[in-house]
Write an enzyme that holds these catalytic residues in place. Structure first.
Site, mmCIF file in Angstrom:
data_model
loop_
_atom_site.group_PDB
_atom_site.id
_atom_site.type_symbol
_atom_site.label_atom_id
_atom_site.label_comp_id
_atom_site.label_asym_id
_atom_site.label_seq_id
_atom_site.Cartn_x
_atom_site.Cartn_y
_atom_site.Cartn_z
ATOM 1 N N ASN A 9 0.867 -1.177 0.000
ATOM 2 C CA ASN A 9 0.000 0.000 0.000
ATOM 3 C C ASN A 9 0.910 1.236 0.000
ATOM 4 O O ASN A 9 1.485 1.580 1.021
ATOM 5 C CB ASN A 9 -0.885 -0.040 1.254
ATOM 6 C CG ASN A 9 -1.697 1.225 1.440
ATOM 7 O OD1 ASN A 9 -1.769 2.064 0.535
ATOM 8 N ND2 ASN A 9 -2.309 1.361 2.601
ATOM 9 N N LYS A 11 0.128 4.237 -0.282
ATOM 10 C CA LYS A 11 -0.530 5.422 0.299
ATOM 11 C C LYS A 11 -0.298 6.639 -0.613
ATOM 12 O O LYS A 11 -0.180 6.464 -1.825
ATOM 13 C CB LYS A 11 -0.033 5.661 1.724
ATOM 14 C CG LYS A 11 -0.167 4.390 2.578
ATOM 15 C CD LYS A 11 -0.008 4.631 4.036
ATOM 16 C CE LYS A 11 -0.164 3.308 4.781
ATOM 17 N NZ LYS A 11 -0.120 3.458 6.222
ATOM 18 N N HIS A 97 -9.615 1.207 4.993
ATOM 19 C CA HIS A 97 -8.337 1.402 5.698
ATOM 20 C C HIS A 97 -8.567 2.361 6.871
ATOM 21 O O HIS A 97 -9.371 3.286 6.760
ATOM 22 C CB HIS A 97 -7.301 1.969 4.730
ATOM 23 C CG HIS A 97 -5.916 1.958 5.290
ATOM 24 N ND1 HIS A 97 -5.490 2.892 6.188
ATOM 25 C CD2 HIS A 97 -4.887 1.099 5.107
ATOM 26 C CE1 HIS A 97 -4.241 2.610 6.531
ATOM 27 N NE2 HIS A 97 -3.839 1.531 5.890
ATOM 28 N N GLU A 99 -6.960 4.765 7.890
ATOM 29 C CA GLU A 99 -6.754 6.176 7.546
ATOM 30 C C GLU A 99 -8.002 6.755 6.879
ATOM 31 O O GLU A 99 -8.339 7.918 7.062
ATOM 32 C CB GLU A 99 -5.508 6.321 6.656
ATOM 33 C CG GLU A 99 -4.237 6.128 7.476
ATOM 34 C CD GLU A 99 -3.048 5.579 6.715
ATOM 35 O OE1 GLU A 99 -3.035 5.627 5.473
ATOM 36 O OE2 GLU A 99 -2.105 5.093 7.385
ATOM 37 N N GLU A 169 -5.319 -4.728 10.783
ATOM 38 C CA GLU A 169 -4.315 -3.691 10.966
ATOM 39 C C GLU A 169 -4.595 -2.916 12.248
ATOM 40 O O GLU A 169 -5.365 -1.936 12.232
ATOM 41 C CB GLU A 169 -4.344 -2.720 9.785
ATOM 42 C CG GLU A 169 -4.033 -3.364 8.457
ATOM 43 C CD GLU A 169 -3.446 -2.348 7.480
ATOM 44 O OE1 GLU A 169 -2.363 -2.620 6.956
ATOM 45 O OE2 GLU A 169 -4.053 -1.294 7.264
ATOM 46 N N GLY A 175 2.472 2.516 10.739
ATOM 47 C CA GLY A 175 3.398 3.631 10.555
ATOM 48 C C GLY A 175 4.127 4.044 11.822
ATOM 49 O O GLY A 175 4.747 5.096 11.873
ATOM 50 N N SER A 216 3.480 -1.807 10.325
ATOM 51 C CA SER A 216 4.934 -1.834 10.533
ATOM 52 C C SER A 216 5.579 -3.167 10.156
ATOM 53 O O SER A 216 6.525 -3.614 10.815
ATOM 54 C CB SER A 216 5.276 -1.447 11.976
ATOM 55 O OG SER A 216 4.839 -0.121 12.249
ATOM 56 N N GLY A 237 2.821 -1.042 4.271
ATOM 57 C CA GLY A 237 2.854 0.371 3.908
ATOM 58 C C GLY A 237 4.268 0.819 3.589
ATOM 59 O O GLY A 237 4.796 0.551 2.510
HETATM 60 P P1 PGA Z 1 2.825 0.518 7.572
HETATM 61 O O1 PGA Z 1 1.349 0.692 6.966
HETATM 62 O O2 PGA Z 1 3.377 -0.796 7.042
HETATM 63 O O3 PGA Z 1 3.605 1.692 7.070
HETATM 64 O O4 PGA Z 1 2.701 0.481 9.056
HETATM 65 C C1 PGA Z 1 0.491 -0.404 6.811
HETATM 66 C C2 PGA Z 1 -0.817 0.034 6.222
HETATM 67 O O5 PGA Z 1 -1.357 1.063 6.661
HETATM 68 O O6 PGA Z 1 -1.363 -0.619 5.310
#
Ligand code: PGA
Length: 258
Positions: A9, A11, A97, A99, A169, A175, A216, A237
């Site tokens: 992803n 983003k 997601h 976010e 998640e 993140g 992460s 991500g």
């Molecule tokens: P991250 O994001 O691997 O940067 O923690 C994962 C995601 O939000 O899909």
């Protein structure tokens, strides 16, 4: 047997040049991995680069996913993208997601409508769920995640559910560099997610749905997740923006059923 699925992803990152560069840097290795069919690899770039990434990966076995879509089919929805607009470029679409839920206030109801719209338009949803830090610390993860799964599945048939990918998640792990533990994520996926699916559709459906862990994930910690019996891959991500690292993460998928 559930084929492991590793998805990147991106983003709101990259531009046309860097997106092209990233795909070109990963293409050979990822297509070799994808070729034997033992692992599915999906790249989810921002909307403006879907066409380019689709073009660059055509015939390689690497699949493309969008990061979002609207549930209406067309009309006066300025700035939105309809499911049918995506099918020429993408096979998957990430839905719900955290976010999107947090920053853009997407409700469970909207997430459910999007899943229906995606399926009706031949897109495979990657449905995200996961709890906030406070919920986790209060020991309310199970109730929360089950609630999200029940809400997301409203009105879906067992056959539709079999075709879904679910991504667990935990918001506190996204993140932050603070990933869940393999055992912790496996417990939520096995007990809360597959448990909710079993309540709704029976054990057979619950066992056939692919569930990823996300938050992460890195080349260093992927093994911890992939060896878990209920985890079928990862939604990645930050680490998916580094070619070598994402290749290593996808390669770990091969360990799943070996
Ligand atoms: P991250 O994001 O691997 O940067 O923690 C994962 C995601 O939000 O899909």
């Amino acid at each position: 047997m559930r084929t492991p699925i590793l998805a990147g992803n991106w983003k709101m990152n990259t531009n046309l040049a860097s997106a092209t560069e990233l795909v070109n840097a990963m293409k050979n290795d990822l297509s070799q991995l994808a070729a034997n069919g033992n692992v599915h690899v999906v790249l989810c770039p921002p909307f403006p680069y879907l066409a380019r990434v689709n073009e660059l990966t055509r015939g390689t076995g690497i699949q493309v996913g969008a990061q979002n879509m609207y549930y209406e089919l067309k009309g006066a929805f300025t700035g939105e993208v309809a499911p049918a607009m995506l099918v020429d470029f993408a096979e998957y679409v990430i839905i719900g997601h955290s976010e999107r839920r947090q920053i853009f206030h997407e409700s469970d109801e909207v997430v459910n409508k999007k899943i229906h719209a995606a399926l009706a338009n031949d897109l495979k949803p990657i449905v995200c769920c996961g709890e906030a830090l406070e919920t986790y610390e209060n020991g309310e993860t199970d109730v929360w995640v089950r609630g999200q799964i029940h809400a997301a599945m409203q009105g879906l048939s067992a056959d539709q559910v079999r075709g879904l990918v679910i991504a667990y998640e935990p918001i506190w792990a996204i993140g932050t560099g603070k990933a869940a533990t393999g055992a912790g994520a496996n417990a939520v996926i096995g007990i809360s997610i597959r448990g909710a699916l079993a309540d709704l559709y029976g054990e057979d459906v619950a066992q056939s749905v692919r569930v990823q862990y996300g938050g992460s994930v890195t080349a260093k910690n992927i093994d911890e997740f992939i060896v878990q019996p209920d985890i079928d891959g990862a939604l990645v991500g930050g680490a998916s923006l580094k070619a070598d690292e994402f290749i290593a993460i996808c390669r770990a998928g091969l360990k799943k059923n070996s």
